[in-house]
Design a protein around this motif. Sequence first.
Motif, PDB file in Angstrom:
ATOM      1  N   ASP A   2     -59.654   2.687 -46.134  1.00  0.00           N
ATOM      2  CA  ASP A   2     -58.236   3.002 -45.902  1.00  0.00           C
ATOM      3  C   ASP A   2     -57.327   2.137 -46.756  1.00  0.00           C
ATOM      4  N   GLU A  43     -54.441   2.176 -42.766  1.00  0.00           N
ATOM      5  CA  GLU A  43     -53.876   3.512 -42.555  1.00  0.00           C
ATOM      6  C   GLU A  43     -54.414   4.143 -41.270  1.00  0.00           C
ATOM      7  N   ARG A  47     -52.251   5.702 -38.127  1.00  0.00           N
ATOM      8  CA  ARG A  47     -52.424   7.058 -37.580  1.00  0.00           C
ATOM      9  C   ARG A  47     -52.683   7.007 -36.076  1.00  0.00           C
ATOM     10  N   LYS A  48     -53.495   6.043 -35.626  1.00  0.00           N
ATOM     11  CA  LYS A  48     -53.777   5.893 -34.203  1.00  0.00           C
ATOM     12  C   LYS A  48     -52.494   5.508 -33.453  1.00  0.00           C
ATOM     13  N   GLU A  50     -49.456   6.242 -34.271  1.00  0.00           N
ATOM     14  CA  GLU A  50     -48.615   7.441 -34.203  1.00  0.00           C
ATOM     15  C   GLU A  50     -49.136   8.427 -33.161  1.00  0.00           C
ATOM     16  N   ALA A  51     -50.442   8.627 -33.126  1.00  0.00           N
ATOM     17  CA  ALA A  51     -51.038   9.579 -32.179  1.00  0.00           C
ATOM     18  C   ALA A  51     -50.803   9.162 -30.730  1.00  0.00           C
TER      19      ALA A  51
END
Length: 56
Positions: A2, A43, A47-48, A50-51
């Motif tokens: 990442d 990254e 993403r985690k 944000e989820a």
Amino acid sequence: MDKLYTCAEIADRYSVPIGTVWLWIRDKKFPAIKIGKGYRVAEADLRKFEAERRTV
């Protein structure tokens, strides 16, 4: 592997002050790697983050 983001890049991404990003790291909202005097966040961890905050 990442991409690693700096605190400044994360602040720009979420339109928040850089101090907010430091607080998120300190509060363990996402893991960070300390490199030199700064932190980097992967990254996948962004993403985690944000989820987990997504509203439906």
